[in-house]
Design an enzyme around this catalytic site. Sequence first.
Site, PDB file in Angstrom:
ATOM      1  N   GLU A 192      25.090  85.730  49.372  1.00 13.66           N
ATOM      2  CA  GLU A 192      24.391  85.117  49.841  1.00 13.66           C
ATOM      3  C   GLU A 192      24.968  84.481  51.370  1.00 13.66           C
ATOM      4  O   GLU A 192      24.462  83.666  52.033  1.00 13.66           O
ATOM      5  CB  GLU A 192      23.921  83.786  49.105  1.00 13.66           C
ATOM      6  CG  GLU A 192      23.280  84.433  47.653  1.00 13.66           C
ATOM      7  CD  GLU A 192      22.175  82.828  47.016  1.00 13.66           C
ATOM      8  OE1 GLU A 192      23.095  81.737  47.429  1.00 13.66           O
ATOM      9  OE2 GLU A 192      21.608  83.126  45.803  1.00 13.66           O
ATOM     10  N   GLU A 309      20.209  90.054  39.160  1.00 11.08           N
ATOM     11  CA  GLU A 309      20.403  88.114  38.184  1.00 11.08           C
ATOM     12  C   GLU A 309      18.115  88.459  38.262  1.00 11.08           C
ATOM     13  O   GLU A 309      17.811  88.115  38.112  1.00 11.08           O
ATOM     14  CB  GLU A 309      20.229  87.007  39.411  1.00 11.08           C
ATOM     15  CG  GLU A 309      21.738  87.383  39.861  1.00 11.08           C
ATOM     16  CD  GLU A 309      21.989  86.487  40.294  1.00 11.08           C
ATOM     17  OE1 GLU A 309      21.499  85.055  41.093  1.00 11.08           O
ATOM     18  OE2 GLU A 309      23.282  85.824  41.234  1.00 11.08           O
ATOM     19  N   ASP A 311      14.723  87.821  37.487  1.00 13.93           N
ATOM     20  CA  ASP A 311      14.030  86.773  36.440  1.00 13.93           C
ATOM     21  C   ASP A 311      12.740  87.000  37.197  1.00 13.93           C
ATOM     22  O   ASP A 311      12.250  87.716  38.087  1.00 13.93           O
ATOM     23  CB  ASP A 311      14.211  85.402  35.845  1.00 13.93           C
ATOM     24  CG  ASP A 311      15.229  85.221  37.608  1.00 13.93           C
ATOM     25  OD1 ASP A 311      14.214  85.952  38.631  1.00 13.93           O
ATOM     26  OD2 ASP A 311      14.999  83.804  37.201  1.00 13.93           O
TER      27      ASP A 311
HETATM   28  C1  XIL Z   1      22.851  79.641  38.884  1.00 10.00           C
HETATM   29  C2  XIL Z   1      22.801  79.158  37.642  1.00 10.00           C
HETATM   30  O1  XIL Z   1      22.023  79.824  36.746  1.00 10.00           O
HETATM   31  C3  XIL Z   1      22.430  77.171  37.469  1.00 10.00           C
HETATM   32  O2  XIL Z   1      22.988  77.146  36.486  1.00 10.00           O
HETATM   33  C4  XIL Z   1      23.583  76.864  38.440  1.00 10.00           C
HETATM   34  O3  XIL Z   1      23.035  75.755  38.078  1.00 10.00           O
HETATM   35  C5  XIL Z   1      23.345  77.722  40.048  1.00 10.00           C
HETATM   36  O4  XIL Z   1      23.214  78.972  40.049  1.00 10.00           O
HETATM   37  N1  XIL Z   1      21.843  82.711  42.913  1.00 10.00           N
HETATM   38  C6  XIL Z   1      22.692  83.441  42.372  1.00 10.00           C
HETATM   39  C7  XIL Z   1      23.327  82.413  40.734  1.00 10.00           C
HETATM   40  O5  XIL Z   1      23.827  84.200  42.858  1.00 10.00           O
HETATM   41  O6  XIL Z   1      24.842  81.982  40.783  1.00 10.00           O
HETATM   42  C8  XIL Z   1      22.739  81.514  40.631  1.00 10.00           C
HETATM   43  O7  XIL Z   1      22.401  80.725  39.491  1.00 10.00           O
HETATM   44  C9  XIL Z   1      21.321  81.198  40.762  1.00 10.00           C
HETATM   45  C10 XIL Z   1      20.682  82.582  42.253  1.00 10.00           C
END
Ligand code: XIL
Length: 403
Positions: A192, A309, A311
């Site tokens: 990011e 990631e 969802d």
């Molecule tokens: C999130 C986790 O799922 C949570 O448990 C934590 O509180 C915050 O981070 N992008 C990413 C991940 O690269 O590391 C993040 O994970 C979600 C967004």
Amino acid sequence: MKPRRSAGFAVLGLGMSALVACSNGDDVEVGAGTLQPAPPELLSYSCQEDATRSSSQAELDSSAPALRDSTHNVGAAVAAFRLDEDPAYGQTIAAQFNQLTPENEMKWEAIEPEPGVFDFTAADRLVTFARDNGMKVRGHTLVWHSQLAPWVEELVGPDAVREAMTRHIQTIVAHYRDNFPGVVVAFDVVNEAINVTQGAMGAAPQIYRDSIFYRELGEGFIAEAFQIAHDTDPDVLLFYNDFGVEASTGAKSTGMFDMVSGLVSAGVPINGVGFQMHTGPLDQGPNAADFATNIARYAALGLEVEVTEMDVSLCAIGDNLLGQELQRYRYNRIVSACFASPACRSVSLWGVADPNSWLNDNGCTQGMLTLDTLPAPLAFDDAYGRKAAWWGVYDALNGCTYQ
Ligand code: XIL
């Protein structure tokens, strides 16, 4: 053709229902509109004819169909503390996935909470679990502005930041190279770093996110981080990972593509890019075809791509039968779009069962309102039962793309 299962409803009304063809010639019902009972012949989820929706008990049965049965790498974000809390969590992960990503355990605040003091306990618990269950690990994440140990934010000057970043990357990459050979196959080296904002008063757009790394080292921190990781372990795959960059157009996508192209032409050792893919149930933002277009331009640079990631939040539509079916379609389309490219190395979901999702931290809100529904964004339900979404992923992994 024998229906694989009957969901007991169809999406009818508003003229929006559709029996969609699968790329393997079968049909799957999806659509939008009102929910009504449907004649069984409308339901033909028949990509895998012998599969049946099973009870939650059957999920843990080794003969049950599993996402990891296909030839593809399919992963989930896993939390170490949940492995101890609930045996069904670990059993489901081991049965279903062949790759995992530590959800928080490798982040800077967790793994190097004080300068030079590394705590690998929780991260190693996950990597050991993966190794023992024949799974690979995506290391997540070496350099990120968030979940950073507070002491890093307090560093002053480029030398101090470079020294801390170098030690951090070297120590972690070397730890997994030496203690778990071949298990941690990839790292999100930088997470990011792009955040396109308009430059002040007609100045060029600012594309990098403000962070201690960018402030002190400039955009070169990204290339430096990849080089340090590569010098420490030339065999581990190195990724740049971000969100909101899945489309082939738009300021942030363009900013990332330009940045990554620049790294490649400068000979920086980057192996691929990760698209986080936190998304919704409609086939938009981007749609799967546009995502495929985006993948293709990274593949043309000689890079690998991953969905890292995924969802699919149901907040906007509700965790109801319609939402669940659209979610199934969305998962299928995106996972299919990735694996349609030879450059797609893996797809990961950001969690296992709905109650574990990070999206529950905020719930479903609209302005000041808290909506009476849940994100329910993952492939398994509260009892580790397969959701419709699971079938969307499973079908995609097995070459059945809903049309
Ligand atoms: C999130 C986790 O799922 C949570 O448990 C934590 O509180 C915050 O981070 N992008 C990413 C991940 O690269 O590391 C993040 O994970 C979600 C967004």
